[in-house]
Design a protein around this motif. Sequence first.
Motif, short mmCIF file in Angstrom:
data_model
loop_
_atom_site.label_atom_id
_atom_site.label_comp_id
_atom_site.label_asym_id
_atom_site.label_seq_id
_atom_site.Cartn_x
_atom_site.Cartn_y
_atom_site.Cartn_z
N HIS A 34 94.04 39.53 91.39
CA HIS A 34 92.64 39.46 91.02
C HIS A 34 92.41 38.81 89.66
O HIS A 34 91.34 38.94 89.07
CB HIS A 34 92.00 40.85 91.07
CG HIS A 34 91.87 41.37 92.47
ND1 HIS A 34 91.00 40.82 93.40
CD2 HIS A 34 92.53 42.36 93.12
CE1 HIS A 34 91.12 41.46 94.54
NE2 HIS A 34 92.04 42.40 94.40
N ALA A 83 87.62 40.80 87.44
CA ALA A 83 88.87 41.30 88.03
C ALA A 83 88.83 42.81 88.22
O ALA A 83 89.20 43.32 89.27
CB ALA A 83 90.06 40.90 87.15
N ALA A 86 86.86 43.84 91.19
CA ALA A 86 87.60 43.56 92.43
C ALA A 86 88.79 44.50 92.60
O ALA A 86 89.07 44.97 93.71
CB ALA A 86 88.07 42.10 92.43
N ASP A 90 89.57 47.10 95.70
CA ASP A 90 90.68 46.65 96.54
C ASP A 90 91.24 47.85 97.31
O ASP A 90 91.57 48.87 96.71
CB ASP A 90 91.78 46.04 95.66
CG ASP A 90 92.86 45.34 96.47
OD1 ASP A 90 93.46 45.99 97.35
OD2 ASP A 90 93.11 44.15 96.21
#
Length: 120
Positions: A34, A83, A86, A90
Motif C-alpha cells: 500500500h 496508505a 488502505a 485490507d
Amino acid sequence: MPSYVDGFVIPVPKANLAVYKRVATKASKVWKDHGALAYFECVGDDLETKDMTPFTKLAKTKEDEVVIFSWAVFKSRKDRDKANKAIMSDPRMAGMMENCKDIFNAKRMAYGGFKVIVEA
C-alpha cells in the motif's frame, strides 16, 4: 526522496517474540503493498544507557518484555495517510489485528507520524 515516517514503540512479552516476528513479517507486506517505501521492525538489543532515558523506561517494560522499535517510510504524509486508510481496510489485516490482542497490549504501544528533517 522520502519525507514521512510512521514510528512505533511496543513492549512485547519475550515469550511472544517469535509470534510477533511472524505477524510483523506479514504486516510488512501489507504496508509495502500500500505504498510504504521501507518497513522495519527491530527488537531492543543494547538498551542500557547512562544519562539518558532508556527505551525500557520509556516503554515501561516489565522484566519479561522486550522493546520493539518499528517504522515505515513514505514519500509524503499524504501518501502515508492514503496508505494507512488502505492498510486498515485490507482484509489481511483483520486476522493480524485479532492476533495482536494475544501478542501484546496495544494500549501500551506508542505511535506517531514524523516529518523527515534530515536524511543522510
